[in-house]
Design an enzyme around this catalytic site. Sequence first.
Site, PDB file in Angstrom:
ATOM      1  NE  ARG A 140     -60.447  24.878  40.893  1.00 37.75           N
ATOM      2  CZ  ARG A 140     -61.765  24.790  40.462  1.00 37.75           C
ATOM      3  NH1 ARG A 140     -62.057  24.925  39.350  1.00 37.75           N
ATOM      4  NH2 ARG A 140     -62.766  24.548  41.624  1.00 37.75           N
ATOM      5  CE1 TYR A 152     -70.153  23.562  41.353  1.00 40.90           C
ATOM      6  CE2 TYR A 152     -68.327  24.726  40.502  1.00 40.90           C
ATOM      7  CZ  TYR A 152     -68.995  23.865  40.410  1.00 40.90           C
ATOM      8  OH  TYR A 152     -69.168  22.752  39.408  1.00 40.90           O
ATOM      9  CG  ASP A 220     -62.675  28.620  38.282  1.00 41.49           C
ATOM     10  OD1 ASP A 220     -63.267  29.555  37.568  1.00 41.49           O
ATOM     11  OD2 ASP A 220     -63.136  27.578  37.694  1.00 41.49           O
ATOM     12  CG  HIS A 222     -66.196  29.149  39.941  1.00 33.80           C
ATOM     13  ND1 HIS A 222     -66.171  28.404  38.731  1.00 33.80           N
ATOM     14  CD2 HIS A 222     -65.780  28.520  40.956  1.00 33.80           C
ATOM     15  CE1 HIS A 222     -65.590  27.317  39.205  1.00 33.80           C
ATOM     16  NE2 HIS A 222     -65.146  27.349  40.498  1.00 33.80           N
ATOM     17  CD  GLU A 246     -60.842  28.177  35.344  1.00 31.77           C
ATOM     18  OE1 GLU A 246     -60.029  27.575  36.184  1.00 31.77           O
ATOM     19  OE2 GLU A 246     -61.826  27.525  35.137  1.00 31.77           O
ATOM     20  CD  GLU A 272     -65.086  26.742  33.180  1.00 30.40           C
ATOM     21  OE1 GLU A 272     -64.026  26.352  33.631  1.00 30.40           O
ATOM     22  OE2 GLU A 272     -66.097  26.444  33.914  1.00 30.40           O
ATOM     23  NE  ARG A 293     -60.417  26.814  32.573  1.00 32.84           N
ATOM     24  CZ  ARG A 293     -60.380  25.483  32.934  1.00 32.84           C
ATOM     25  NH1 ARG A 293     -59.468  24.507  32.390  1.00 32.84           N
ATOM     26  NH2 ARG A 293     -61.221  24.910  33.666  1.00 32.84           N
ATOM     27  CD  GLU A 349     -60.742  21.806  35.798  1.00 35.99           C
ATOM     28  OE1 GLU A 349     -61.326  22.331  34.538  1.00 35.99           O
ATOM     29  OE2 GLU A 349     -61.374  22.010  36.869  1.00 35.99           O
ATOM     30  CD1 TRP A 413     -73.969  28.923  38.732  1.00 37.39           C
ATOM     31  CD2 TRP A 413     -71.647  28.610  38.179  1.00 37.39           C
ATOM     32  NE1 TRP A 413     -73.482  27.735  38.976  1.00 37.39           N
ATOM     33  CE2 TRP A 413     -72.042  27.536  38.731  1.00 37.39           C
ATOM     34  CE3 TRP A 413     -70.519  28.673  37.266  1.00 37.39           C
ATOM     35  CZ2 TRP A 413     -71.190  26.461  38.934  1.00 37.39           C
ATOM     36  CZ3 TRP A 413     -69.690  27.755  37.715  1.00 37.39           C
ATOM     37  CH2 TRP A 413     -69.975  26.572  38.208  1.00 37.39           C
TER      38      TRP A 413
END
Length: 413
Positions: A140, A152, A220, A222, A246, A272, A293, A349, A413
Amino acid sequence: MLVHSPGRNFVTLRITTDDGITGLGDATLNGRELSVASYLRDHLAPLLIGRDAHKIEDTWQYLYRGAYWRRGPVTMTAIAAVDVALWDIKAKVANMPLYQLLGGASRVGCLAYGHASGRDNQEIFDSIRHHQELGYKAIRVQSSIPGLNSVYGVATAANSATGTGSAKGATSTRYDYEPARRSAFPVEEEWDTRAYLRHIPGVFEAVRNEFGPELPLLHDAHHRLTPIQAAKLGKALEPYDLFWLEDVTPAENTDAFRLIRQHTTTPLAVGEIFNSIYDYKNLFEEQLIDYVRSPVSHGGGITPLKKIFDYAAVYQIKSGVHGPTDVSPVGHAASLHLSMAIHNYGISEYMRHSPETLEVFNPSYTFENGLIRPSSEPGIGVTYDDVIASQYEYESAYLPVNRLKLDGSLHDW
Ligand code: KDG
Ligand code: MG
């Protein structure tokens, strides 16, 4: 209930049968740990006393349907911990590693991806090389964004990982955002979506030029984009052939994927923060995503996640299990045993835990040549050292929050 902080906060459930057999379940919900601990201690544990530990499906249904208040991260993480602990017990009684009870091994090991990141392309290249040296075959890539102080998922100091084959004993690749900079309040970060969208395609172009076409690359987002921004990013990244993109949009609006899918062939991963098969239903049936995920610990346990993966298989959708360091080694091991057994495995992951975490949990899985493998130990193959754990007291820690650089308003986020 075990609530400790070896390297970061973990909530672990230990169930002991009348015969003295113990099973472990991961009940960690990053930044909201104590709510799950209370749910388990105050509401579920009393209901488990005297129940037959072998009735896993019935116990799952009893806790899920019996609550009336179904789903949600706290409820489902708590039920997952019970479910995994019961599977651990059942496999120990059978004297088999858990994956044997789930159908046996469908593969020799589970392909894992690591996290490379950097403040500029050179740092990213170094980080990718470093992960390749550790054995990762899929990576990643996250990057700093010019004009933003911190992002982040991007380490702002050079990584110091040195680990080799064994997961135990491997020095973890540390990110200075982990464990979310402990403080009584979340750290506030700044965000600029236009700057992000301008920068990221160039990063992947540079990485492809440096590392060639073979290396599977992931990214990702996020949950930070609108559907049309996500579509634009997916399209812009198509020349760089990502393994997946992602969490492009806030996950609760699954309708967004219809629009995104119309515009891009970049494979999409989400889930996730999902915790139920109903979160995935439309995404599967309309074939809007490519990877699931959910980890065992937030997806309600092995019992429901096996059903989710089987459902996904109907649509050629594969697993892509969440495995950051806030999923404990118990959670990783549970997901790993399920991953060994299902047919439609994709990738996992695998962020390495800190030495403190590994010392407490003693996971027996190993990582070598790109694959994580469970050991042949009966159960899930993790033991919890209470004595060492008691040195690490729970300390509140939060994920950062995100505000727009332009005007300070809170962003996704
Ligand atoms: O607790 C939240 C983290 O696990 C999450 O931010 C990590 O997005 C993440 C990932 O893909 O690992
Ligand atoms: Mg993620």
